[in-house]
Design a protein around this motif. Sequence first.
Motif, mmCIF file in Angstrom:
data_model
loop_
_atom_site.group_PDB
_atom_site.id
_atom_site.type_symbol
_atom_site.label_atom_id
_atom_site.label_comp_id
_atom_site.label_asym_id
_atom_site.label_seq_id
_atom_site.Cartn_x
_atom_site.Cartn_y
_atom_site.Cartn_z
ATOM 1 N N PRO A 66 31.315 -76.986 -13.964
ATOM 2 C CA PRO A 66 30.374 -76.221 -13.574
ATOM 3 C C PRO A 66 30.673 -74.940 -13.232
ATOM 4 N N VAL A 67 32.003 -74.560 -13.453
ATOM 5 C CA VAL A 67 32.203 -73.177 -13.252
ATOM 6 C C VAL A 67 32.180 -72.321 -14.431
ATOM 7 N N PHE A 68 31.421 -71.266 -14.365
ATOM 8 C CA PHE A 68 31.287 -70.485 -15.475
ATOM 9 C C PHE A 68 31.423 -68.970 -14.856
ATOM 10 N N SER A 69 31.831 -67.978 -15.738
ATOM 11 C CA SER A 69 31.863 -66.555 -15.686
ATOM 12 C C SER A 69 30.386 -66.226 -15.533
ATOM 13 N N TYR A 70 30.050 -65.236 -14.833
ATOM 14 C CA TYR A 70 28.574 -64.971 -14.651
ATOM 15 C C TYR A 70 28.283 -64.261 -15.907
ATOM 16 N N LYS A 71 29.114 -63.932 -16.791
ATOM 17 C CA LYS A 71 28.863 -63.092 -18.121
ATOM 18 C C LYS A 71 28.297 -64.256 -18.789
ATOM 19 N N GLU A 72 28.978 -65.543 -18.764
ATOM 20 C CA GLU A 72 28.367 -66.609 -19.858
ATOM 21 C C GLU A 72 26.777 -67.130 -19.491
ATOM 22 N N VAL A 73 26.545 -67.030 -18.306
ATOM 23 C CA VAL A 73 25.266 -67.753 -17.960
ATOM 24 C C VAL A 73 24.184 -66.446 -17.294
ATOM 25 N N CYS A 74 24.512 -65.409 -17.245
ATOM 26 C CA CYS A 74 23.552 -64.558 -16.774
ATOM 27 C C CYS A 74 22.494 -64.384 -17.678
ATOM 28 N N GLY A 75 21.116 -64.364 -17.242
ATOM 29 C CA GLY A 75 19.956 -64.323 -18.032
ATOM 30 C C GLY A 75 19.503 -65.254 -18.939
ATOM 31 N N LEU A 76 20.181 -66.633 -18.859
ATOM 32 C CA LEU A 76 19.844 -67.609 -19.651
ATOM 33 C C LEU A 76 18.617 -68.234 -19.136
ATOM 34 N N PRO A 77 17.660 -68.796 -19.877
ATOM 35 C CA PRO A 77 16.097 -69.274 -19.776
ATOM 36 C C PRO A 77 16.428 -70.503 -18.848
ATOM 37 N N ASP A 78 15.552 -70.774 -17.997
ATOM 38 C CA ASP A 78 15.697 -71.942 -17.184
ATOM 39 C C ASP A 78 16.847 -72.045 -15.913
ATOM 40 N N GLY A 79 17.151 -70.906 -15.624
ATOM 41 C CA GLY A 79 18.080 -70.623 -14.686
ATOM 42 C C GLY A 79 17.466 -69.505 -14.064
ATOM 43 N N VAL A 80 18.033 -68.880 -12.741
ATOM 44 C CA VAL A 80 17.671 -67.612 -12.342
ATOM 45 C C VAL A 80 18.709 -66.758 -12.309
ATOM 46 N N LEU A 81 19.930 -67.061 -12.756
ATOM 47 C CA LEU A 81 21.096 -66.208 -12.618
ATOM 48 C C LEU A 81 20.769 -64.725 -13.352
#
Lengths: 370, 287
Positions: free
Chosen positions: B272-287
């Motif tokens: 569940p730990v991601f770097s912000y770079k990996e998950v930033c801007g992905l759809p169906d999330g708000v990061l």
Amino acid sequence: MTGERTFQKFKRLISKKAFLLWLDSLKKDYKLIGPRYYRGNQAVFKEVDSSKELFMEYESAMLSPGKLFLYKPQEELFRFTFNETSNPPSPPFSKRGMGGFSSKKITVDEIKPDMAKQVIVGVHPCDVNAILYLDRTFLGAFKDPHYEARRKNTLIISLNCTHVGGNCFCSSVGAGPFLHSVGGYDVLLTDFESEYLVEIKSREAEELFGLEGRGAGRDEMRFKAEKEKAMQGKFRKTLNVSGLDNIFAENMEHPVWQQTAEEKCLSCSNCVMVCPTCFCYDLRDEMSMNLKTVTRYRCFDACLDIRFAEVHGGNFRQSRAARLRQFVAHKLDQTNQYGVFGTVGCGRCITWCPTGIDLTEIAEELRTKN
Amino acid sequence: MSHELSTMNPLKPLRAKVDDVKIEAEGVKTYTLSTEFPFLAEPGQFNMIGYPGVGEAPISLSAIVNDGSFKHTIKSVGRVTDFLKDFKKGDELFFRGPYGRSWPVKKAEKKDVLIIAGGVGLAPLRPVIQIVLKRREAFGEVSLIYGARNEKNMLFMDEFKIWEKDISLYITVDEVSDVSKSPHPPFTKGGRGGINIGLVTDLIDGMKIKPERAIAFVCGPEIMMRFICRGLIMHGMSQSSLYVSLERRMKCGIAQCGHCQHSGLFVCQDGPVFSYKEVCGLPDGVL
């Protein structure tokens, strides 16, 4: 068969009659599963008593053999038994019983995998590729013992296609109409009118296959290549895959999602159920009527279902548009997951969508109208 | 020829005994568990916790594992967690794990560490705090920035006094509720000027951060993590020096059931730990 890299053991031309007799001879050790006539060009994969029941000229089957006989729609995994003094949870769950919660008094039985040997004949190339896809889910870092047992005890006899269905687009994603994958199956058949070109691909099949037939040489392989080329020309549906990942990434908010969700999609999940690569499941606990045993089973689940991505305090895919997009993107984008497309181009989701949603049309719309 | 199987079912739950139950905050309890099997876990990993007939839920470990004894801090909000709230010392439940990718604590060594949490999001970060306290000299400046709805929803308040000897605490609440009804003694000093009222992001805006030597571990509601990460980027931090822990629905924890899929990522396995770079801007999330 799985794990073993396939290489050509031998290839022969065998009369269809002789081949089917050989299949019947396997019945003493294997369950024989194959396409049985349903209606029109449709078949249903079922266990058969004799090769006479097989409908090898079928065009398509609603459910893929991989999701019927390897990964089961529903499967019991564990049985928990509450012994006399233990305290089964009873609704409302918050009511604490007399004895406290003691798992020591609960017996956990792991349901043993089914080790029965089976042979699945007539598996089209798209469905072989779909099985290879399911392998990535169930034989990855964590192996599912039920899937693994069946996979290892299943002989897969693939059959190159002789018909191209109206919704087939396997040629666009390299998953058909002829099989080119490097492993994961045992025998490959190509229809040569009164004969099959039989290519033996695994050691197990080699040991089992006793028919001599005629050796197939360069001429036969050239004939096979010509057949494949002729088939390639028959596709009416295509999917342009070049740059699809970028097209998806740039069009997450494209109006086609909202529009298709509002005007067509019913969230019925037919697409997921018939998809040969959709692997998602739910784990459910079912309490017996006498409150003595709990069965924990697994069953297919669908990302189109509104609760699929729900957590406390929110739902990551509350809107139908988001759920539709997840399904389509999992098939045509998201190749970061396994390094391959999630679609094998079988077209089942198009055929069985009650409102005619076509993911190739969605992809085209994303490409042309952004 | 018959084939041998290589594995037992990874979904098979194991027994754990409840050795202690501690009330942390309104509807939140910490369960200290032990099992007859050897158990080791990294900070940020989670277990599937459950009971037959009720189901399973993914819950982060809220302390470093101590000689096989492990802790989960659980807020009662759903079917499984609501069932667990009645568990007492001596009861037994089922678990399996640990699963997932941990906080990159090694990477944080010699750096200034920003530990930023919202609400129960502090639970998965407490093992990181414990490691920092154990090996304080290995890290640069360490700050905990923690926000909760009000002090009744604040976790681990009785540990703040120990923590603030070695790390800087910045505490904020959205509102102050009736302190006298809190299960904890009212606390007056949250460190660095006591309790603040406002958003965690407001605290961050006012902080002095040396972006080139800072690393941030963030856990809380996704919308909060969004604004924190953006705030830290405004401070000059890079996307790859920010780590977040995501919450998703999970049934298996082993990258099979598909529920936690986030644009091709399995949150249970790739996170569940991601770097912000990996998950930033992905759809169906708000990061």
